[in-house]
Scaffold this active site. Structure first.
Site, short mmCIF file in Angstrom:
data_model
loop_
_atom_site.label_atom_id
_atom_site.label_comp_id
_atom_site.label_asym_id
_atom_site.label_seq_id
_atom_site.Cartn_x
_atom_site.Cartn_y
_atom_site.Cartn_z
N LYS A 57 0.81 -1.22 0.00
CA LYS A 57 0.00 0.00 0.00
C LYS A 57 0.85 1.28 0.00
O LYS A 57 0.43 2.29 -0.54
CB LYS A 57 -0.94 0.02 1.20
CG LYS A 57 -2.09 -0.96 1.05
CD LYS A 57 -3.08 -0.82 2.19
CE LYS A 57 -4.24 -1.78 2.00
NZ LYS A 57 -5.29 -1.62 2.98
N ASP A 106 -10.01 2.81 1.95
CA ASP A 106 -10.10 2.14 3.26
C ASP A 106 -10.88 2.98 4.27
O ASP A 106 -11.74 2.47 5.00
CB ASP A 106 -8.70 1.86 3.81
CG ASP A 106 -8.04 0.68 3.11
OD1 ASP A 106 -8.76 -0.21 2.63
OD2 ASP A 106 -6.79 0.66 3.02
N ARG A 135 1.01 -1.67 22.67
CA ARG A 135 2.09 -2.34 23.44
C ARG A 135 3.43 -1.66 23.13
O ARG A 135 4.38 -1.80 23.87
CB ARG A 135 2.12 -3.82 23.11
CG ARG A 135 2.49 -4.14 21.67
CD ARG A 135 2.65 -5.61 21.44
NE ARG A 135 2.99 -5.87 20.05
CZ ARG A 135 3.07 -7.06 19.51
NH1 ARG A 135 2.82 -8.13 20.23
NH2 ARG A 135 3.41 -7.20 18.26
P1 NAP Z 1 -0.09 -3.97 11.23
O1 NAP Z 1 0.28 -2.80 10.40
O2 NAP Z 1 0.82 -5.11 11.35
O3 NAP Z 1 -0.42 -3.41 12.70
C1 NAP Z 1 -0.81 -4.27 13.73
C2 NAP Z 1 -0.90 -3.50 15.04
O4 NAP Z 1 -1.31 -4.42 16.03
C3 NAP Z 1 0.44 -2.93 15.52
O5 NAP Z 1 0.21 -1.76 16.24
C4 NAP Z 1 0.94 -4.04 16.44
O6 NAP Z 1 1.81 -3.59 17.44
C5 NAP Z 1 -0.35 -4.46 17.09
N1 NAP Z 1 -0.27 -5.81 17.62
C6 NAP Z 1 0.07 -6.94 16.95
N2 NAP Z 1 0.04 -8.00 17.78
C7 NAP Z 1 -0.30 -7.50 19.01
C8 NAP Z 1 -0.47 -8.11 20.29
N3 NAP Z 1 -0.31 -9.42 20.45
N4 NAP Z 1 -0.81 -7.31 21.31
C9 NAP Z 1 -0.97 -5.98 21.14
N5 NAP Z 1 -0.80 -5.35 19.96
C10 NAP Z 1 -0.48 -6.11 18.91
O7 NAP Z 1 -1.49 -4.60 10.74
P2 NAP Z 1 -2.74 -3.83 10.07
O8 NAP Z 1 -2.58 -3.81 8.61
O9 NAP Z 1 -2.94 -2.55 10.79
O10 NAP Z 1 -3.92 -4.85 10.38
C11 NAP Z 1 -4.42 -5.01 11.70
C12 NAP Z 1 -5.73 -5.79 11.66
O11 NAP Z 1 -6.68 -5.09 10.88
C13 NAP Z 1 -5.59 -7.16 11.02
O12 NAP Z 1 -5.99 -8.10 11.94
C14 NAP Z 1 -6.55 -7.20 9.86
O13 NAP Z 1 -7.37 -8.34 9.91
C15 NAP Z 1 -7.41 -5.99 10.06
N6 NAP Z 1 -7.73 -5.31 8.80
C16 NAP Z 1 -9.04 -5.23 8.44
C17 NAP Z 1 -9.40 -4.59 7.30
C18 NAP Z 1 -10.86 -4.54 6.92
O14 NAP Z 1 -11.19 -4.08 5.82
N7 NAP Z 1 -11.72 -4.94 7.77
C19 NAP Z 1 -8.43 -3.97 6.48
C20 NAP Z 1 -7.10 -4.06 6.89
C21 NAP Z 1 -6.76 -4.74 8.05
P3 NAP Z 1 3.42 -3.58 17.25
O15 NAP Z 1 3.71 -2.37 16.44
O16 NAP Z 1 3.91 -3.54 18.62
O17 NAP Z 1 3.75 -4.86 16.52
#
Ligand code: NAP
Length: 444
Positions: free
Chosen positions: A64, A100, A149
């Site tokens: 992205k 998004d 976290r």
């Molecule tokens: P990302 O960029 O990897 O960010 C994940 C975030 O979650 C980071 O802040 C990470 O913290 C935190 N995290 C990960 N594991 C954790 C844990 N065990 N405890 C606490 N915090 C934790 O991922 P993303 O693209 O934002 O996606 C996140 C979620 O959004 C995904 O599960 C996905 O299914 C969902 N999503 C949904 C849509 C939709 O259209 N519905 C679209 C995109 C994404 P750190 O920085 O410390 O690792």
């Protein structure tokens, strides 16, 4: 016909092909949408080909941000976010935008959850999706708290959001959350299948929100959502955001519009697909003219799976026809290409593969079919195949009927061996698909 795709890595699990192909079917649009596996290191080399091959594409993780420098124009909101999920191709011109935030805001609106100036919004997480949602809420004048976290990363996001939108922001640890919130948005993967019992915050935190939103859509209801519902809160899961961002992409590419009936139908389609989670992808095997492709397409549509034709995938990867591959490189080379294709599509859910008639001749392919797929043999008698081949005139193999029969007899036990079960599709595709569905339920 128009061609669209989603590019990213991993990509096999993407629901976007199902969503957009269902839209094309609903709207009688002569278009097809596929998933293209694109690891980040390949983007530079492949970008020109994407522009030639497609009329538009979606980008997902991890492209992205990376896509931005390749585009001729980027919308102001996508540029501010530094994130593009929709690319429209107009000749040589590539126009990037991000739908998004719109997906998120439309799903809030659908549930009558509005964000107004000075509303407090708690965002759990500080990754890519948190960034989009933070900007969308900040644009509405909300005050943001990031609960995370990793505070350093969140502080950088909070500072960037403040700078771009003027919003007031704060950062705290997951166990330091205080206050009441108009909305709590869960933006981490915590609680995603198979860890469906996990939740990043306590019930007490959830009780402090008037409404909650979880970006996760597998499962459809996370523990976070279930807890909020038990507490009597408005609670929205991530599937609608996914659907609405897709609808917004269609508006950009094809000028399509959707009424609430369309939206409900598409949501139900995706919910159905998520509910039916087979242990493995499905592979159809059988002699040439046994109907693997036509039956595979209907089966995929019925199951809300994506359809893959291994011969087509090999031709696409090689940039030449199968006959040419056979003539120049020989059968062994082609079987290896089939092995690679099977390996490529063995992981990732919800695929129906139609395979080439000779795929089972290579023991390695037969093993892969046995191990990684639910393999269905379309057991059609030779006489029927011969009749079909005579009618279609496109099957040179059947010009020598004796040789074709010999090959059929040689392959028959191999199909039987490789298959989990066989069906005899003698009463049309619909009946055959029904029979496969019944057997799949037992296998599952
Ligand atoms: P990302 O960029 O990897 O960010 C994940 C975030 O979650 C980071 O802040 C990470 O913290 C935190 N995290 C990960 N594991 C954790 C844990 N065990 N405890 C606490 N915090 C934790 O991922 P993303 O693209 O934002 O996606 C996140 C979620 O959004 C995904 O599960 C996905 O299914 C969902 N999503 C949904 C849509 C939709 O259209 N519905 C679209 C995109 C994404 P750190 O920085 O410390 O690792």
């Amino acid at each position: 016909m128009k061609h669209f795709a989603v590019i990213g890595s991993p990509i096999a699990h993407s629901l976007s092909p199902l969503l957009h192909n269902e839209i094309f079917r609903m709207k009688n649009k002569n278009a097809v949408y596929s998933a293209v596996h694109m690891p980040p290191e390949k983007l530079e080399k492949e970008f020109k080909r994407l522009v030639t091959d497609f009329d538009g594409f979606n980008c997902t993780i991890p492209l992205k941000q990376q896509i931005l420098p390749y585009l001729s124009q980027v919308s102001s909101s996508a540029s501010a976010l530094g994130s593009v999920n929709t690319v429209k191709i107009d000749g040589e011109k590539t126009l990037g935008s991000s739908t998004d935030a719109e997906g998120f805001l439309r799903s809030l609106a659908k549930h009558n959850i509005d964000i107004a100036k000075d509303n407090e919004v708690l965002i759990i997480g500080a990754g890519g999706v948190a960034r989009v949602i933070a900007h969308a809420c900040a644009e509405k004048g909300a005050r943001l708290t990031f609960a995370v976290r990793n505070k350093e990363k969140a502080k950088a996001l909070a500072a960037e959001t403040e700078k771009l939108t003027g919003a007031k922001t704060a950062v705290c640890g997951l166990d330091e959350i205080k206050g009441n919130f108009r909305l709590i948005v869960q933006c981490t993967p915590v609680g995603m299948y198979p860890n469906s019992d996990a939740c990043p915050v306590s019930d007490e935190v959830i009780a402090c929100g008037e409404a909650v939103f979880d970006t996760i859509y597998t499962p459809l209801k996370t523990k976070f959502i279930k807890t909020a519902e038990k507490l009597g809160k408005k609670a929205v899961g991530g599937l609608e955001m996914l659907v609405f961002q897709g609808l917004a992409s269609e508006e950009i590419w094809n000028g399509l519009t959707f009424d609430s009936g369309d939206e409900i139908h598409l949501l139900k389609t995706l919910e159905w697909a998520l509910d039916f989670s087979p242990k493995k992808n499905i592979a159809l095997i059988g002699f040439m003219a046994s109907g693997k492709s036509s039956l595979g397409k209907v089966l995929a549509q019925e199951l809300r799976f994506n359809f893959v034709d291994t011969d087509y995938e090999i031709e696409k990867a090689e940039g030449r026809k199968i006959s040419e591959i056979f003539d120049i490189n020989g059968e062994e080379y082609f079987r290896k290409a089939e092995t690679e294709t099977l390996k490529r599509f063995s992981h990732g859910d919800r695929l129906v593969l139609s395979t080439g008639g000779g795929i089972i001749s290579a023991p390695e392919n037969a093993e892969l079919l046995k191990r990684d797929f639910i393999t269905v043999f379309l057991d059609v008698p030779f006489e029927t195949l011969k009749m079909r081949a005579e009618r279609s005139c496109e099957r040179p193999l059947f010009r020598d009927v004796t040789a074709a029969k010999e090959l059929f007899d040689r392959r028959y036990p191999l199909y039987k061996n490789a298959a989990d079960f066989a069906i005899t599709p003698s009463e049309g595709i619909v009946k055959a698909v029904g029979e496969i569905e019944e057997k799949l339920k037992i296998e599952n």
